[in-house]
Design a protein around this motif. Sequence first.
Motif, PDB file in Angstrom:
ATOM      1  N   THR A 163     -47.455  24.872  11.829  1.00 53.31           N
ATOM      2  CA  THR A 163     -47.018  26.165  11.701  1.00 53.31           C
ATOM      3  C   THR A 163     -47.801  26.802  13.258  1.00 53.31           C
ATOM      4  O   THR A 163     -47.883  27.499  14.215  1.00 53.31           O
ATOM      5  CB  THR A 163     -46.257  27.472  11.209  1.00 53.31           C
ATOM      6  N   GLU A 164     -49.205  26.246  12.200  1.00 54.75           N
ATOM      7  CA  GLU A 164     -50.668  26.917  13.343  1.00 54.75           C
ATOM      8  C   GLU A 164     -50.612  25.983  14.847  1.00 54.75           C
ATOM      9  O   GLU A 164     -50.894  26.900  15.692  1.00 54.75           O
ATOM     10  CB  GLU A 164     -51.934  26.139  12.674  1.00 54.75           C
ATOM     11  N   TYR A 176     -45.688  20.345  20.703  1.00 56.96           N
ATOM     12  CA  TYR A 176     -45.972  19.785  20.031  1.00 56.96           C
ATOM     13  C   TYR A 176     -45.348  18.925  18.798  1.00 56.96           C
ATOM     14  O   TYR A 176     -43.862  20.050  18.836  1.00 56.96           O
ATOM     15  CB  TYR A 176     -47.169  20.502  19.060  1.00 56.96           C
ATOM     16  N   THR A 177     -45.414  17.844  18.837  1.00 54.92           N
ATOM     17  CA  THR A 177     -44.716  17.673  17.689  1.00 54.92           C
ATOM     18  C   THR A 177     -45.550  16.243  16.252  1.00 54.92           C
ATOM     19  O   THR A 177     -47.176  16.157  16.450  1.00 54.92           O
ATOM     20  CB  THR A 177     -43.983  16.629  17.833  1.00 54.92           C
ATOM     21  N   ARG A 178     -44.890  16.851  15.350  1.00 46.88           N
ATOM     22  CA  ARG A 178     -46.027  15.618  14.292  1.00 46.88           C
ATOM     23  C   ARG A 178     -45.286  14.399  13.631  1.00 46.88           C
ATOM     24  O   ARG A 178     -43.746  14.722  13.577  1.00 46.88           O
ATOM     25  CB  ARG A 178     -46.566  16.486  13.589  1.00 46.88           C
ATOM     26  N   TYR A 179     -45.236  13.079  14.392  1.00 46.17           N
ATOM     27  CA  TYR A 179     -44.667  12.122  13.689  1.00 46.17           C
ATOM     28  C   TYR A 179     -45.398  11.269  11.827  1.00 46.17           C
ATOM     29  O   TYR A 179     -46.657  10.772  12.393  1.00 46.17           O
ATOM     30  CB  TYR A 179     -44.072  11.454  14.286  1.00 46.17           C
ATOM     31  N   ALA A 180     -45.209  11.687  11.275  1.00 48.81           N
ATOM     32  CA  ALA A 180     -46.288  11.259   9.497  1.00 48.81           C
ATOM     33  C   ALA A 180     -47.830  12.523   9.711  1.00 48.81           C
ATOM     34  O   ALA A 180     -48.100  12.586  10.347  1.00 48.81           O
ATOM     35  CB  ALA A 180     -45.974   9.819   9.722  1.00 48.81           C
ATOM     36  N   ASP A 181     -48.435  10.561  10.350  1.00 46.32           N
ATOM     37  CA  ASP A 181     -49.522  10.690  10.342  1.00 46.32           C
ATOM     38  C   ASP A 181     -49.904  11.139  12.033  1.00 46.32           C
ATOM     39  O   ASP A 181     -51.707  10.761  12.655  1.00 46.32           O
ATOM     40  CB  ASP A 181     -50.595   9.492   9.986  1.00 46.32           C
ATOM     41  N   ASP A 182     -49.324  10.828  13.067  1.00 39.18           N
ATOM     42  CA  ASP A 182     -48.658  11.163  14.136  1.00 39.18           C
ATOM     43  C   ASP A 182     -48.583  12.364  14.856  1.00 39.18           C
ATOM     44  O   ASP A 182     -47.777  12.841  15.107  1.00 39.18           O
ATOM     45  CB  ASP A 182     -48.451   9.634  15.028  1.00 39.18           C
ATOM     46  N   LEU A 183     -50.290  13.024  15.548  1.00 38.44           N
ATOM     47  CA  LEU A 183     -50.281  14.297  16.761  1.00 38.44           C
ATOM     48  C   LEU A 183     -49.553  13.684  18.208  1.00 38.44           C
ATOM     49  O   LEU A 183     -50.071  12.845  18.298  1.00 38.44           O
ATOM     50  CB  LEU A 183     -51.394  14.856  16.979  1.00 38.44           C
ATOM     51  N   GLN A 202     -62.410  21.282  15.882  1.00 36.72           N
ATOM     52  CA  GLN A 202     -63.215  22.315  14.967  1.00 36.72           C
ATOM     53  C   GLN A 202     -62.240  22.737  13.828  1.00 36.72           C
ATOM     54  O   GLN A 202     -63.090  23.216  12.911  1.00 36.72           O
ATOM     55  CB  GLN A 202     -62.908  22.861  16.305  1.00 36.72           C
ATOM     56  N   TYR A 203     -60.723  22.760  14.597  1.00 34.58           N
ATOM     57  CA  TYR A 203     -60.464  23.313  13.163  1.00 34.58           C
ATOM     58  C   TYR A 203     -60.252  22.731  11.666  1.00 34.58           C
ATOM     59  O   TYR A 203     -60.689  23.090  10.834  1.00 34.58           O
ATOM     60  CB  TYR A 203     -58.491  23.259  13.587  1.00 34.58           C
ATOM     61  N   LEU A 204     -60.543  21.372  12.124  1.00 38.94           N
ATOM     62  CA  LEU A 204     -59.959  20.231  11.286  1.00 38.94           C
ATOM     63  C   LEU A 204     -61.696  20.104   9.998  1.00 38.94           C
ATOM     64  O   LEU A 204     -61.649  20.448   8.942  1.00 38.94           O
ATOM     65  CB  LEU A 204     -59.711  18.831  11.030  1.00 38.94           C
ATOM     66  N   ARG A 205     -62.821  20.654  11.199  1.00 41.81           N
ATOM     67  CA  ARG A 205     -64.052  21.321  10.501  1.00 41.81           C
ATOM     68  C   ARG A 205     -64.253  22.218   9.515  1.00 41.81           C
ATOM     69  O   ARG A 205     -64.932  22.243   8.637  1.00 41.81           O
ATOM     70  CB  ARG A 205     -65.162  21.501  11.942  1.00 41.81           C
ATOM     71  N   GLU A 206     -63.528  23.489  10.119  1.00 41.25           N
ATOM     72  CA  GLU A 206     -63.271  24.959   9.787  1.00 41.25           C
ATOM     73  C   GLU A 206     -62.219  24.779   8.577  1.00 41.25           C
ATOM     74  O   GLU A 206     -62.886  25.527   7.543  1.00 41.25           O
ATOM     75  CB  GLU A 206     -63.047  25.811  10.578  1.00 41.25           C
TER      76      GLU A 206
END
Length: 318
Positions: A163-164, A176-183, A202-206
Amino acid sequence: MIKEQIASQFGVSVSYVERLARTASHRYVAYKIEKRSGGEREIHHPSRALKAVQHWLLQNVLNKLPVHSLATAYQKGSSIKINAEMHVANNYILRIDFENFFPSLKGSDVVSVLKANQRVSSFLSSHEDLDFIRRIVCLEDTLTIGAPTSPLLANAIMFSFDTEWALRARTLETTYTRYADDLYFSTNRPNILRNILVGLTQYLRENRRPQLQINVSKTAFSSRKRRRIATGLVLTSDRRVSIGRAKKRMLKSWVNKLKYQELNSEQVARLRGWIAYLRSTEPLFVAILQRKYQLDFETESTWKMRPILSDQDSPSGV
């Protein structure tokens, strides 16, 4: 309580269901399969009893969890082709891969998403029920490839993330799409995708739940000046989705060998897998192969193999 419901459904004791949950991590058989892209993937297959309870949870509880429409894997009516087609009109594409995706999703992530969606099932209001589900669906308190509950739970856990990033992408005129572990991020605006990668890092770090990590070696930028690929499919310059010329040449050679019964059982099985894959990605190419080589892939007699095939006369390239 959920244990009583399952025990009644399967005609077993509650103590047996509890023992199943307590020993769930010891009820898997591990084996490896070849990836289409190369290398191996480890699969953990649950025992028959554990798998039956996992399927019950899927049908009665987990399938009510929300999944984002742009999470294109593991959803009915979706496919790698649909994922790729969402990017085919854009000139620039970025692929980002998550490292060890399923093991990165922990039992605590499962409980968090279940708690956040208590309204979908009465079984999600009890701490004891949540703990039971956690033990049944996890291997050593992580999701694993092979459990039938893992794909849906992974998508549900990633709902807030999807969603984000769908919103962020849209504000940047990016798909944007995500297929399992692939963005996948694609756009017609230059110099946007590198900023997205910086922002995602940065988002994943926070945000440490779930604890996802980018596989830097598989991060790839491409444009129409180079070959663009999404979920293993080539996005052609005329804005179509294809398996690519090299694979088409290879498959034509294989089908020609099939026609003259020059393939052994393993090679026939591999070709059948490719034909099944092509039916959902390039059905027109399947029709072309059938017409050119005068074969009907629906007929079992088509899939004959050479009775005896030594290493010396094994067809090359298959």
